[in-house]
Design an enzyme around this catalytic site. Structure first.
Site, PDB file in Angstrom:
ATOM      1  N   ASP A 194       0.784  -1.257   0.000  1.00  0.00           N
ATOM      2  CA  ASP A 194       0.000   0.000   0.000  1.00  0.00           C
ATOM      3  C   ASP A 194       0.808   1.296   0.000  1.00  0.00           C
ATOM      4  O   ASP A 194       0.237   2.379  -0.200  1.00  0.00           O
ATOM      5  CB  ASP A 194      -0.961   0.114   1.216  1.00  0.00           C
ATOM      6  CG  ASP A 194      -2.060  -0.940   1.203  1.00  0.00           C
ATOM      7  OD1 ASP A 194      -2.195  -1.637   0.186  1.00  0.00           O
ATOM      8  OD2 ASP A 194      -2.763  -1.055   2.214  1.00  0.00           O
ATOM      9  N   ASP A 207      -8.258  -7.751   9.205  1.00  0.00           N
ATOM     10  CA  ASP A 207      -7.723  -6.525   8.583  1.00  0.00           C
ATOM     11  C   ASP A 207      -7.691  -5.363   9.571  1.00  0.00           C
ATOM     12  O   ASP A 207      -7.043  -4.345   9.302  1.00  0.00           O
ATOM     13  CB  ASP A 207      -8.602  -6.101   7.409  1.00  0.00           C
ATOM     14  CG  ASP A 207      -8.588  -7.116   6.286  1.00  0.00           C
ATOM     15  OD1 ASP A 207      -7.510  -7.640   5.967  1.00  0.00           O
ATOM     16  OD2 ASP A 207      -9.669  -7.395   5.733  1.00  0.00           O
TER      17      ASP A 207
HETATM   18  C1  BGC Z   1      -1.423  -6.323   9.747  1.00  0.00           C
HETATM   19  C2  BGC Z   1      -0.220  -7.174  10.070  1.00  0.00           C
HETATM   20  C3  BGC Z   1      -0.512  -8.622   9.762  1.00  0.00           C
HETATM   21  C4  BGC Z   1      -1.001  -8.760   8.344  1.00  0.00           C
HETATM   22  C5  BGC Z   1      -1.336 -10.174   7.953  1.00  0.00           C
HETATM   23  C6  BGC Z   1      -1.872  -6.569   8.340  1.00  0.00           C
HETATM   24  O1  BGC Z   1      -3.058  -5.885   8.101  1.00  0.00           O
HETATM   25  O2  BGC Z   1      -1.135  -4.974   9.957  1.00  0.00           O
HETATM   26  O3  BGC Z   1       0.116  -7.032  11.421  1.00  0.00           O
HETATM   27  O4  BGC Z   1       0.625  -9.406   9.970  1.00  0.00           O
HETATM   28  O5  BGC Z   1      -2.109  -7.939   8.123  1.00  0.00           O
HETATM   29  O6  BGC Z   1      -2.474 -10.635   8.579  1.00  0.00           O
END
Ligand code: BGC
Length: 455
Positions: free
Chosen positions: A170, A394
């Site tokens: 992103d 998320d």
């Molecule tokens: C989070 C991470 C996480 C990843 C995978 C992201 O949105 O910020 O901490 O490891 O998702 O689930």
């Protein structure tokens, strides 16, 4: 080498020569390491992909989860502590050692997500990180350098592992769309654009990691419902080029792009194309498409890959598509095109993606697992991958205090009525979600139920 040392006439000369000889040895070793792990065009071709035992155990513990618990998923290095392992989760060396075991001597891809930029997640709050906007030096020395050092250890660098590093999800797209006085701009993205630390961080990561003979860098390029508009498409290619040539990096350090990471955009929309029209009105004019040039990820990934080649990347770069949660199966999946009464009826009646708005991104209700991970599934595509591990949230749907730097983003709150980045629509998020990255059983079950292809 020993012959040269014996030939040395004086102690000084001997030590100088020894040093030279040693340097020669070191570079010869590096060179043979490189030769042993010469980069292939598509690291996924003819290779296994590493299954993360941590994720696999959580998936297997869910009812029905064993149907997918042997699938490979991404390993998110989402904070400095993740390099050594946090809260019982395996660290990088433990993963690599386990991957060597799983490989059984065959080429094996290990999928890493490198995700800890200063001022991370500048357009949202749910994945804000531990480093403040100015902490670029800490990012380099305490995050990228230690990762590069581990990957460079000869037992990994000279092995049959192929390390896929997806770089900073992103970040560069945010600099294009969420800055500079646009209605979607945020002060945090303006800050990160002005201080250059996303571009520098990505350049540094690409350069350091890409120097390792068996590492394949894939830069994040958002998804079609973000970068598919003319205003965003070429500018994103340009900023990726800028980052790929920053901090000593070159375009040759880039193996490709990844799209749709942790997003929900449909892979291949069969119920309408961007060239369709209804009663003389193009579908591009529908509310859903809203003048986008693309209606699915496959066409976007192929076109954006080509755009990068056009701006100067090697012609053999590839694209990865995250298909972990873009299946949109289940009972709400349209069985055919919508009625041709007007463009909105046509598009809304047919589209696989059932989100309220394509800008919604948090724990989407109705989503299902997408295509299973697969190598070389289509022209220009290196693989379908599950970079976002299904079942990991998320973002929290209400405020949860934490020591991970994560904020509360109302896009994860099902009662939220939106902001300019989702056209001021309802968020479409599932309720009762935990912090981003934490296990979210209800979402996992939803993904199983709505999988497409079905399980
Ligand atoms: C989070 C991470 C996480 C990843 C995978 C992201 O949105 O910020 O901490 O490891 O998702 O689930």
């Amino acid at each position: 080498m020993s012959r040269r040392i014996r030939m040395a006439g004086t102690l000084l000369a001997a030590s100088a020569l020894t040093m030279g000889a040693l340097t020669g040895v070191a570079s010869a070793q590096v060179d043979s390491g490189r030769a042993a792990a010469a980069k292939v065009d598509n690291p996924y071709s003819g290779a296994k992909v590493y299954v993360n035992p941590d994720w696999s155990a959580k998936a297997a513990a869910e009812p029905g989860g064993s149907k997918i618990s042997n699938q490979p998923t991404g390993i998110w290095l989402d904070r400095i502590a993740a390099i050594n392992g946090t809260g019982g989760a395996m660290g990088l060396r433990a993963h690599l050692d386990e991957a060597l075991k799983q490989s059984g001597g065959s080429p094996t891809v290990v999928q890493l997500v490198v995700y800890d930029l200063p001022g991370r997640d500048c357009s949202a709050l749910a994945s804000n990180g531990e480093l403040g906007p100015t902490e670029i030096d800490k990012y380099k020395t305490q995050f990228i350098d230690p990762i590069a050092a581990i990957l460079s250890e000869s037992k990994y660098a000279n092995s049959n592992l192929r390390i896929v590093t997806t770089i900073e999800i992103d970040s560069l797209p945010n600099l294009v769309t969420n800055t500079g006085g646009k209605p979607t701009a945020t002060p945090q993205c303006d800050t990160m654009k002005a201080n250059g630390n996303y571009v520098k961080g990505v350049g540094y990561a690409l350069n350091k990691l890409g120097a390792i003979g068996n590492v394949y860098n894939y830069v994040d390029a958002g998804h079609h419902g973000w970068i598919g508009w003319d205003d965003n498409f070429n500018p994103t290619a340009q900023i990726i080029k800028q980052a790929a040539t920053a901090e000593g990096s070159t375009v040759d350090k880039v193996a490709g792009i990844i799209v749709n990471t942790a997003n929900y955009s449909a892979l291949k929309e069969n119920n309408f194309t961007v060239n369709d029209s209804v009663n003389g009105t193009t579908v591009r004019q529908s509310k859903w498409v809203d003048w986008n040039r693309y209606v699915d990820e496959l066409s976007f990934a192929q076109a954006f890959r080509q755009e990068l080649v056009n701006v100067g990347f090697p012609s053999n770069i590839g694209a990865l598509i995250d298909t972990s949660r873009n299946g949109w199966g289940g009972s709400a999946r349209p069985s055919g095109p919508g009625a041709k009464t007007d463009v909105d009826t046509y598009v809304n009646g047919g589209r696989y993606d059932r989100r309220i708005h394509i800008g919604n991104w948090c724990n989407q209700s109705g989503a299902g697992l997408g295509e299973r991970p697969k190598a070389a599934p289509a022209s220009g595509i290196d693989a379908y991958v599950w970079m976002k591990p299904p079942g990991e949230s998320d973002g929290a749907s209400s405020e949860i205090p934490n020591d991970e730097g994560k904020g509360f983003d109302r896009m994860c709150d099902p009662t939220y009525t939106g902001n300019p980045r989702n056209g001021n629509n309802m968020s479409g998020a599932l309720p009762n979600a935990p912090l981003s990255g934490h296990w979210f059983s209800a979402q996992f079950q939803e993904l199983l139920k709505n999988a497409y292809p079905a399980l």
